[in-house]
Design a protein around this motif. Structure first.
Motif, PDB file in Angstrom:
ATOM      1  N   HIS A  45       0.913  -1.058  -0.045  1.00  0.00           N
ATOM      2  CA  HIS A  45       0.185  -0.027  -0.280  1.00  0.00           C
ATOM      3  C   HIS A  45       0.931   1.270  -0.311  1.00  0.00           C
ATOM      4  O   HIS A  45       0.201   1.837  -0.728  1.00  0.00           O
ATOM      5  N   LEU A  85      -8.572  -0.712  -4.757  1.00  0.00           N
ATOM      6  CA  LEU A  85      -8.650   0.931  -4.550  1.00  0.00           C
ATOM      7  C   LEU A  85      -9.787   0.928  -4.358  1.00  0.00           C
ATOM      8  O   LEU A  85     -10.744  -0.476  -4.263  1.00  0.00           O
ATOM      9  N   GLY A  86     -10.093   2.083  -3.935  1.00  0.00           N
ATOM     10  CA  GLY A  86     -11.153   2.512  -3.252  1.00  0.00           C
ATOM     11  C   GLY A  86     -12.139   2.678  -1.680  1.00  0.00           C
ATOM     12  O   GLY A  86     -13.190   2.286  -1.481  1.00  0.00           O
ATOM     13  N   LEU A  87     -10.938   1.477  -1.441  1.00  0.00           N
ATOM     14  CA  LEU A  87     -10.991   0.807   0.055  1.00  0.00           C
ATOM     15  C   LEU A  87     -10.588   1.045   1.197  1.00  0.00           C
ATOM     16  O   LEU A  87      -9.300   0.902   0.588  1.00  0.00           O
ATOM     17  N   VAL A 148     -11.266  -3.907 -14.982  1.00  0.00           N
ATOM     18  CA  VAL A 148     -11.373  -3.267 -13.847  1.00  0.00           C
ATOM     19  C   VAL A 148     -10.338  -3.983 -12.743  1.00  0.00           C
ATOM     20  O   VAL A 148     -10.281  -5.396 -13.511  1.00  0.00           O
ATOM     21  N   LYS A 188     -26.162  -4.775  -4.439  1.00  0.00           N
ATOM     22  CA  LYS A 188     -24.715  -3.825  -5.708  1.00  0.00           C
ATOM     23  C   LYS A 188     -24.236  -4.766  -6.153  1.00  0.00           C
ATOM     24  O   LYS A 188     -23.347  -5.095  -6.011  1.00  0.00           O
ATOM     25  N   ASN A 190     -22.093  -6.557  -8.706  1.00  0.00           N
ATOM     26  CA  ASN A 190     -20.789  -6.327  -9.271  1.00  0.00           C
ATOM     27  C   ASN A 190     -19.886  -6.813  -9.454  1.00  0.00           C
ATOM     28  O   ASN A 190     -20.234  -8.423  -8.954  1.00  0.00           O
TER      29      ASN A 190
END
Length: 232
Positions: A45, A85-87, A148, A188, A190
Motif C-alpha cells: 500500500h 482500490l477505493g477501500l 476492472v 449492488k 458488481n
C-alpha cells in the motif's frame, strides 16, 4: 446458562478453544504468517501510493480479466496483498490479521495459504467466464468489467471464513457469511460481489470433498475417547 450463552458455546466453543490454545502455546508465532501478510499488505500500500512505486505494484499484483491468462495467474498470488482500490487499507489489514490469523491457528500455515489462493483464483477465473457469458446470462458480466483492477484479500477472507466455520461446526456463522455475500450481489451487483460468490462456491466444493475424511477423523477421536461419534 441461558439459551443464548448455550448457543454461543455450541457455535464458537470448539473454535475458541483451538484459537486460545494456539495463542497460549505459541503466542505471536502462532500467527506469524498472518502478521507477515499484514506487513506485506501495508508495504505494498505504501509503495503503491508513491509515484515511483505505483506502476511496479500494478505490474506485479494488479489482475484484470483482459490480461493474458498466464499473466493473471502469475499476478494472482500477490494480488491478495494489494489493497482494493477505493477501500480503506485498514479494512484489508484487519481482515487479514483476524481471519488469516484464526485460519493459521486452526488449519495450519500452508493449508491457509492454499485455501486463500484457491478462493482468490476462483474469483479471478470466474471473471473471465462471466465476461464470456455476457450480461444477458444470470452468471454473466458486462464487457467493461474486463478492465476492472481486481485486487485485495476479500475473496480469500470470505473463503477462509466459510471453511473454518464449517470445519469447526460454526455453521450459523458460515451460513451468515454466505447470506451476506448473496445480499451484497442483490443490493449492488458488481464484479467483486460475484467473485465472492465464486470463492464461496470453490470452498464449498472443497468442504464436500474433505467431509468424508473429516467424519472418519471425528469417529476415530470418539472411539479413542470412549464417546460415541454422535456425542463427540
Amino acid at each position: 446458562m441461558n439459551p443464548l450463552a448455550r448457543w454461543a458455546r455450541a457455535e464458537w466453543g470448539p473454535l475458541h478453544r483451538t484459537v486460545r490454545a494456539g495463542l497460549r502455546a505459541r503466542r505471536a508465532r502462532a500467527v506469524a504468517m498472518a502478521i507477515g501478510a499484514v506487513c506485506l499488505t501495508a508495504l505494498l500500500h505504501f509503495v503503491h501510493g508513491r509515484s515511483w512505486g505505483y506502476q511496479f505494484v500494478q505490474n506485479v499484483g494488479a489482475v484484470r480479466a483482459e490480461d493474458p491468462l498466464w499473466l493473471a495467474l502469475l499476478r494472482t498470488p500477490l494480488s491478495l496483498f494489494v489493497p482494493a482500490l477505493g477501500l480503506p487499507v485498514w479494512g484489508a489489514l484487519l481482515q487479514i490479521l483476524l481471519v488469516f490469523g484464526i485460519a493459521e491457528i486452526c488449519l495450519g500455515r500452508w493449508r491457509t495459504l492454499a485455501l486463500a489462493y484457491t478462493a482468490t483464483l476462483a474469483g479471478t477465473l470466474y471473471a473471465r467466464l462471466g465476461i464470456a457469458l455476457g450480461p444477458g446470462h444470470p452468471l454473466g458480466l458486462p464487457a467493461s468489467d474486463a478492465q476492472v483492477v481486481d485486487t485485495g484479500p476479500s475473496a480469500a477472507v470470505v473463503g477462509l471464513a466459510v471453511y473454518v466455520g464449517w470445519r469447526y461446526g460454526a455453521y450459523v456463522t458460515a451460513g451468515a457469511v454466505v447470506v451476506a455475500m448473496v445480499a451484497e450481489v442483490v443490493v449492488k451487483e458488481n464484479l467483486a460481489g460475484k467473485e465472492h460468490l465464486a470463492a464461496i462456491a470453490a470452498v464449498l466444493v472443497l468442504c464436500a470433498v474433505t467431509a468424508p475424511r473429516q467424519r472418519v477423523s471425528r469417529e476415530r477421536v470418539g472411539s479413542r475417547s470412549g464417546v460415541p461419534p454422535s456425542q463427540s
